[in-house]
Design a protein around this motif. Structure first.
Motif, mmCIF file in Angstrom:
data_model
loop_
_atom_site.group_PDB
_atom_site.id
_atom_site.type_symbol
_atom_site.label_atom_id
_atom_site.label_comp_id
_atom_site.label_asym_id
_atom_site.label_seq_id
_atom_site.Cartn_x
_atom_site.Cartn_y
_atom_site.Cartn_z
ATOM 1 N N ALA A 864 0.833 -1.202 0.000
ATOM 2 C CA ALA A 864 0.000 0.000 0.000
ATOM 3 C C ALA A 864 0.871 1.258 0.000
ATOM 4 N N ARG A 865 1.946 1.247 0.825
ATOM 5 C CA ARG A 865 2.835 2.423 0.862
ATOM 6 C C ARG A 865 3.554 2.606 -0.472
ATOM 7 N N LEU A 866 3.896 1.489 -1.122
ATOM 8 C CA LEU A 866 4.549 1.597 -2.429
ATOM 9 C C LEU A 866 3.590 2.178 -3.463
ATOM 10 N N ARG A 867 2.308 1.777 -3.400
ATOM 11 C CA ARG A 867 1.338 2.339 -4.357
ATOM 12 C C ARG A 867 1.185 3.835 -4.134
ATOM 13 N N GLU A 868 1.221 4.265 -2.854
ATOM 14 C CA GLU A 868 1.159 5.705 -2.582
ATOM 15 C C GLU A 868 2.362 6.432 -3.188
ATOM 16 N N ALA A 869 3.484 5.736 -3.289
ATOM 17 C CA ALA A 869 4.687 6.336 -3.890
ATOM 18 C C ALA A 869 4.736 6.104 -5.386
ATOM 19 N N CYS A 870 3.602 5.606 -6.004
ATOM 20 C CA CYS A 870 3.462 5.395 -7.445
ATOM 21 C C CYS A 870 4.202 4.159 -7.935
ATOM 22 N N ILE A 871 4.620 3.266 -7.042
ATOM 23 C CA ILE A 871 5.257 2.023 -7.447
ATOM 24 C C ILE A 871 4.206 0.920 -7.340
ATOM 25 N N GLU A 872 3.864 0.318 -8.505
ATOM 26 C CA GLU A 872 2.832 -0.713 -8.547
ATOM 27 C C GLU A 872 3.460 -2.086 -8.343
ATOM 28 N N ALA A 873 2.581 -3.101 -8.077
ATOM 29 C CA ALA A 873 3.034 -4.462 -7.819
ATOM 30 C C ALA A 873 2.379 -5.404 -8.808
ATOM 31 N N ALA A 874 3.162 -6.449 -9.200
ATOM 32 C CA ALA A 874 2.662 -7.491 -10.094
ATOM 33 C C ALA A 874 2.827 -8.834 -9.401
ATOM 34 N N LEU A 885 -6.487 -17.084 -5.425
ATOM 35 C CA LEU A 885 -7.690 -16.337 -5.747
ATOM 36 C C LEU A 885 -8.264 -15.665 -4.507
ATOM 37 N N GLY A 886 -8.120 -16.318 -3.351
ATOM 38 C CA GLY A 886 -8.664 -15.735 -2.129
ATOM 39 C C GLY A 886 -7.914 -14.501 -1.672
ATOM 40 N N TYR A 887 -6.671 -14.311 -2.130
ATOM 41 C CA TYR A 887 -5.874 -13.180 -1.668
ATOM 42 C C TYR A 887 -5.827 -12.030 -2.668
ATOM 43 N N LEU A 888 -6.325 -12.216 -3.897
ATOM 44 C CA LEU A 888 -6.186 -11.176 -4.920
ATOM 45 C C LEU A 888 -6.855 -9.872 -4.506
ATOM 46 N N HIS A 889 -8.036 -9.985 -3.872
ATOM 47 C CA HIS A 889 -8.755 -8.766 -3.524
ATOM 48 C C HIS A 889 -8.148 -8.056 -2.326
ATOM 49 N N ARG A 890 -7.280 -8.765 -1.590
ATOM 50 C CA ARG A 890 -6.748 -8.202 -0.346
ATOM 51 C C ARG A 890 -5.517 -7.309 -0.578
ATOM 52 N N PHE A 891 -4.772 -7.589 -1.650
ATOM 53 C CA PHE A 891 -3.502 -6.878 -1.867
ATOM 54 C C PHE A 891 -3.642 -5.874 -2.999
ATOM 55 N N PRO A 892 -2.984 -4.703 -2.882
ATOM 56 C CA PRO A 892 -3.044 -3.672 -3.930
ATOM 57 C C PRO A 892 -2.149 -4.044 -5.105
ATOM 58 N N LEU A 893 -2.696 -4.857 -6.061
ATOM 59 C CA LEU A 893 -1.921 -5.323 -7.212
ATOM 60 C C LEU A 893 -2.334 -4.557 -8.457
ATOM 61 N N LYS A 894 -1.401 -4.404 -9.385
ATOM 62 C CA LYS A 894 -1.650 -3.749 -10.666
ATOM 63 C C LYS A 894 -1.707 -4.769 -11.785
ATOM 64 N N MET A 895 -0.988 -5.872 -11.637
ATOM 65 C CA MET A 895 -0.815 -6.814 -12.736
ATOM 66 C C MET A 895 -0.652 -8.210 -12.164
ATOM 67 N N ALA A 920 -10.420 -18.332 -17.392
ATOM 68 C CA ALA A 920 -10.926 -17.986 -16.065
ATOM 69 C C ALA A 920 -10.072 -16.907 -15.408
ATOM 70 N N ILE A 921 -8.751 -17.033 -15.578
ATOM 71 C CA ILE A 921 -7.855 -16.033 -14.990
ATOM 72 C C ILE A 921 -8.102 -14.673 -15.629
ATOM 73 N N LEU A 922 -8.267 -14.652 -16.963
ATOM 74 C CA LEU A 922 -8.507 -13.383 -17.654
ATOM 75 C C LEU A 922 -9.820 -12.765 -17.192
ATOM 76 N N ALA A 923 -10.835 -13.596 -16.993
ATOM 77 C CA ALA A 923 -12.121 -13.072 -16.550
ATOM 78 C C ALA A 923 -12.020 -12.517 -15.138
ATOM 79 N N LEU A 924 -11.312 -13.250 -14.252
ATOM 80 C CA LEU A 924 -11.145 -12.787 -12.889
ATOM 81 C C LEU A 924 -10.391 -11.464 -12.839
ATOM 82 N N ALA A 925 -9.301 -11.369 -13.633
ATOM 83 C CA ALA A 925 -8.494 -10.147 -13.650
ATOM 84 C C ALA A 925 -9.305 -8.981 -14.186
ATOM 85 N N ASP A 926 -10.141 -9.252 -15.201
ATOM 86 C CA ASP A 926 -10.941 -8.179 -15.776
ATOM 87 C C ASP A 926 -11.942 -7.660 -14.755
ATOM 88 N N SER A 927 -12.505 -8.585 -13.966
ATOM 89 C CA SER A 927 -13.481 -8.157 -12.961
ATOM 90 C C SER A 927 -12.826 -7.362 -11.844
#
Length: 977
Positions: A864-874, A885-895, A920-927
């Motif tokens: 989260a602090r890295l995203r505030e500094a404009c550094i994204e995570a993949a 899949l259970g953790y994707l919504h919990r972490f601030p990911l870009k990619m 399925a992965i593409l659909a989940l990421a799109d959502s």
């Protein structure tokens, strides 16, 4: 020759000097009407030429005579024979005589011509003889002058070594110079270069009223521009009258002193510098003037005079220093003699003190002890009457343990009163008293006259004896004779001796007390010995218990590492004595013990360890040893091993024992162990080597998948050595900058345009070439170097990738899980981008699913602090972990990056299952609004399949392998929003 001719030449033959012979020749020629101007002659032609004119001839002037001689000299030099020039003599040794201006010979008759020739022939012979005589006389004169000069120089050289003092020597020098030339008026001066001063050592002048003071320095500037000043300043000799001297000096000439008719001065030179001046002068006009020969002679003599003066001064200085040194040595000798006397006296005193000190260590009686002290003091002083008095223990009585006196008998103890002894004890200082002094002390009330104190002495000397607590008594001597009187030196000596007497007395008293104490101590030691025997028995029991505790593990009761090392040392010793025997060491580690400990708690973990220890003991027999080393590490030592296969059998037995279900904390647990085995043989010389090899085998067993055993061999040894070499080379690579970031493009699948780059590490090894991460990163992780390598890689990637994304795009770097253990990860990344001048918004970090599972809360905060500094995570390698899949919504990911295992089957007949998962992965990421990058694209079929499923970005060898930054063009306007 007829009688007439003989009569004609007889005057020539009778002539005994050159002028007489010349007059006779010229007269005979006039008689024959053959007149001549004169005769020029010299015995060392062409120097010192003399001209004898014909008295009857008339010449214009002396200058004409000089001119005639010059013309004759030139003619002889050139070999010419002008008219009127007749050579009378030329013997080849310098004797030459010439008849000048002869005329009329051509008009003579034959008779007169014969007479003329006879006269000239006779003149030739006689003139040559006379010139040779003159030459010999000149040589005799020169030799005499040289002898005189030699004697003068010898006399000058002898003067410094003579007994003459300086004034006498200077007068002698004056006399010597006076024998060589006119020297009625003379002075000798020495110049001091350091002080620029002049000292007139000798000055004799018959006219000068203001004579300089001898041996007194005067400034040279006081004589500036004077003759002496020029001698010193220019270093050149001067000679002549004042007018002639004015032309010789280098500047204006000032007159100092009386004006002389003739003056000759030479500088006395030493090493090219003027060190003084020697001057002679004449005030009389009728005295012969000084010549160049005199100047040369005076300069020569001046050098010897300077040498003589320097030698004389050096001798006087040496004599002065010798006299001073002799005086010093005499004083030193007197001091040394006094020191020798003092030393002998001190040695005698020291020997006496040693004797007194030695008395304290003897077992002799008190009477003999005091008598020997009396004898020792008697060697230093006259002690006919001598006694030692001591204070009683309570200080009220004065006791006399030793008393020797000519007048009185032994004195009994007495109460402290006002006697001489009490005075010394009371005041604590020596007392030297005669009868008048005693009366003065009585008058002052210090003493009380009493008949019980013995016969009055004429001289009494008492010195206090000091102990640790003050005065303990005194030692006293006294005299009843008038010829024996003690003085201050005796008081000082007795005071010095009293210290040793007091010391010996105290040591003797202490020795007596010590004997009593030793007797008492002996009794107490016997009692204490009995008590100690009982205590030793108890202590031995305690020590045995402590030794067991030190050598055993408190939890399992098994021997510990220290005990194991001791048994290993004994086994190695037995191996050296019997090389045919062997033993084995099994190193084992309980698999997944940390999971048990963290999940069930430490108490449950301790139960697991105790149960493991119990089962391991079931697997061995005497005298084998099971030891717990640390944590979940155990070791088994098989001391007696008849065959090599026994170690493997024991390992299998251990595996089977640990695989049985274990009930701990109300749960059933399945345990296993990884085992490393090292066989002890003659190759091992110390226990650390076999422990290391067993540990290496254990590491290989754990790396191979756990729940197995590995036997250590040469292959493992070489692998361990290779790992060690790689570790050392990695440290060198960090310092030498051998790591380099390679970049692989992330492209838009539709048109293949790059939208970013992933930074991957490569090692430019100096011998092995370019190394991929798999060749060295595992070693870096095990050795703890991975963190330093990662941060160097991040800096290099930002610096090298800055140009790649200057027009847009991004760079991704892989962040290992261990970096998220540092709460300042975000701050350090921002510091790296700042140092590289890299825009943080163009940087993305790649993390694995295992990283998210390690400490989810901490990882989420850092991301989260890295995203505030404009550094994204993949999220890298998506789909290969647990619960992704259970953790994707919990972490601030870009990619998210789809793992290559799902991409590889695409485009083939068996790709249906992979296509479903990717869709399925593409659909989940799109959502969730996440970008998706497919990894590992190597064929056009895979690319087409991904495009049909709606995947926008991809990465793989189809678009480019990782290359250095210079290989790729900068991303320019190709980034999709």
């Amino acid at each position: 020759m007829n009688l007439l001719l003989q009569a004609d030449v007889l005057p020539i033959l009778r002539a005994d000097t050159m002028p007489v012979a010349c007059d006779a020749l010229l007269a005979l020629l006039r008689e024959l009407n053959v007149p001549a101007l004169g005769v020029a002659y010299a015995y060392e032609w062409p120097t010192a030429i003399a001209f004898h004119p014909d008295p009857a001839a008339t010449t214009p002037s002396p200058e004409t005579d000089v001119l005639l001689v010059a013309e004759a000299t030139e003619a002889l030099r050139d070999g010419k024979h002008p008219a009127g020039l007749v050579r009378l003599c030329e013997d080849g040794n310098g004797a030459v005589a010439v008849l000048i201006g002869a005329s009329g010979a051509s008009t003579l008759s034959s008779v007169d011509t014969a007479r003329c020739e006879a006269i000239i022939a006779t003149a030739r012979t006689r003139l040559c003889e006379l010139l040779n005589v003159c030459h010999l006389r000149a040589m005799v004169d020169r030799l005499a002058h040289a002898e005189q000069l030699q004697r003068a120089l010898f006399a000058i050289a002898d003067m410094p070594g003579s007994d003459l003092n300086m004034p006498q020597m200077l007068r002698g020098l004056h006399e010597i110079v006076g024998k060589l030339m006119y020297a009625e008026n003379i002075y000798i001066a020495l110049y001091d270069h350091e002080h620029d001063s002049l000292r007139f050592l000798y000055f004799v002048d018959s006219v000068e009223p203001n004579k300089p003071i001898p041996d007194q320095d005067m400034r040279l500037s006081d004589l500036e521009r004077g003759l002496t000043w020029y001698l010193i300043h220019d270093g050149k000799p001067l000679m002549g009258s004042f007018a002639q001297l004015s032309e010789q000096v280098s500047g204006p000439l000032n007159a100092h002193g009386a004006d002389s008719e003739d003056w000759l001065g030479v500088p006395m030179m030493r090493d090219g510098k003027a060190c003084g001046a020697l001057v002679v002068q004449s005030y009389q006009p009728n005295v012969a003037r000084y010549t160049v020969a005199d100047q040369t002679l005076l300069a020569f003599v001046g050098e010897h005079i300077l040498t003589a003066l320097e030698r004389k001064q050096s001798r006087e200085e040496l004599e002065r220093r010798v006299a001073e040194r002799t005086h010093q040595l005499a004083e030193s000798n007197a001091d040394l003699q006094e020191q020798v006397r003092e030393r002998l006296r001190g040695e005698h005193l020291q020997a006496t003190l040693y004797r007194i000190a030695a008395l304290a260590n003897t077992d002799e009686s008190s009477e003999r002890f005091y008598r020997q002290i009396h004898q020792a003091v008697g060697e230093l002083l006259n002690v006919e009457n001598f006694y030692i008095a001591l204070l009683s223990a309570d200080g009220t009585q004065l006791e006399f343990p030793y008393f020797v006196d000519d007048k009185d008998v032994a004195r009994p103890p007495r109460p402290m009163g006002r006697g001489l002894s009490e005075y010394v004890i009371r005041h604590g200082r020596p007392l030297l008293a005669d009868l008048p002094q005693v009366k003065r002390l009585i008058a002052l009330g210090e003493l009380v006259e009493s008949r019980n104190v013995g016969t009055p002495s004429l001289s009494w000397l008492g010195v206090p004896l000091f102990g640790n607590d003050g005065v303990i008594g005194l030692v006293a001597v006294q005299s009843y004779r008038s010829d024996l009187v003690y003085d201050a030196d005796d008081a000082e000596l007795l005071t010095f001796v009293s210290y040793q007497i007091a010391n010996s007395l105290q040591r003797r008293n202490h020795a007596e007390v010590l004997r009593d104490m030793n007797a008492e101590l002996e009794h107490r030691v016997q009692e204490r010995t009995r008590e100690l025997r009982d205590q030793i028995t108890v202590r031995e029991q305690v020590e045995a218990q402590l030794k067991h505790q030190v050598m055993h593990d408190p939890l399992t009761g098994l021997p510990n590492r220290l005990y194991l090392r001791d048994r290993l040392q004994r086994s190695l010793g037995g191996l050296r004595r019997n090389p045919d025997r062997c033993f084995a060491l099994l190193y084992l580690d309980v698999d997944r013990f940390k999971v048990f400990n963290d999940s069930l708690g430490h108490l449950a973990g301790d139960e697991v360890l105790c149960e493991v220890a119990k089962r391991l003991l079931e697997c061995i027999r005497e005298p084998d040893v099971v030891a717990r080393l640390s944590g979940d590490e155990f070791a088994i030592l098989l001391e007696e091993m008849p065959e090599m296969g026994i170690a493997s059998k024991v390992a299998q037995r251990v595996q089977a024992a640990l695989n049985r279900t274990m009930h701990v904390g109300g749960r059933e647990l399945q345990t296993s162990a990884s085992i490393g085995i090292a066989i002890g043989n003659a190759r091992y010389t110390d226990i650390d080597a076999i422990l290391h090899d067993a540990d290496v085998a254990l590491y290989r067993a754990k790396s191979a998948g756990r729940q197995r055993f590995v036997m250590f061999d040469e292959t493992l040894q070489r692998a361990a050595l290779d790992v060690l070499d790689v570790q050392n080379e990695l440290r060198t690579a960090l310092v030498a900058g051998q790591f380099e970031p390679y970049f692989q493009p992330l492209v838009r699948l539709e048109d293949g345009c790059a939208v970013g780059y992933e930074a991957l590490i490569r090692w430019n090894h100096p011998q092995r070439g370019l190394l991929l991460p798999g060749d060295f990163l595992p070693v870096a992780q095990d050795s703890g170097l991975i963190e330093a390598i990662d941060w160097q890689m991040y800096r290099l990637a930002c610096a090298a990738g800055r140009n790649l994304v200057r027009n847009g795009g991004f760079i991704t770097i892989n962040i290992a899980p261990l970096h998220f253990q540092n709460e300042d990860l975000d701050e350090r990344l921002l510091q790296v981008t700042g140092e590289a001048n890299f825009d943080p918004a163009k940087l993305r970090i790649e993390v694995t699913e295992g990283t998210l599972l390690g400490d989810p809360d901490a990882v989420a905060l850092i991301l989260a602090r890295l995203r505030e500094a404009c550094i994204e995570a993949a999220l890298d390698d998506f789909g290969t972990g647990y619960s992704s899949l259970g953790y994707l919504h919990r972490f601030p990911l870009k990619m998210i990056k789809i793992d290559r295992s799902f991409v590889d089957p695409l485009g083939r007949d068996s790709s249906q299952r992979s296509s479903v998962i990717v869709s399925a992965i593409l659909a989940l990421a799109d959502s969730l609004g996440l970008e998706v990058v497919a990894e590992g694209i190597e064929t056009e079929a895979q690319r087409s399949a991904l495009l049909e499923m709606g995947c926008i970005y991809g990465q793989g060898y189809l678009f480019g392998r990782p290359q250095p930054a210079g290989h790729w063009p900068a991303v320019a306007g190709q980034v999709s929003s």
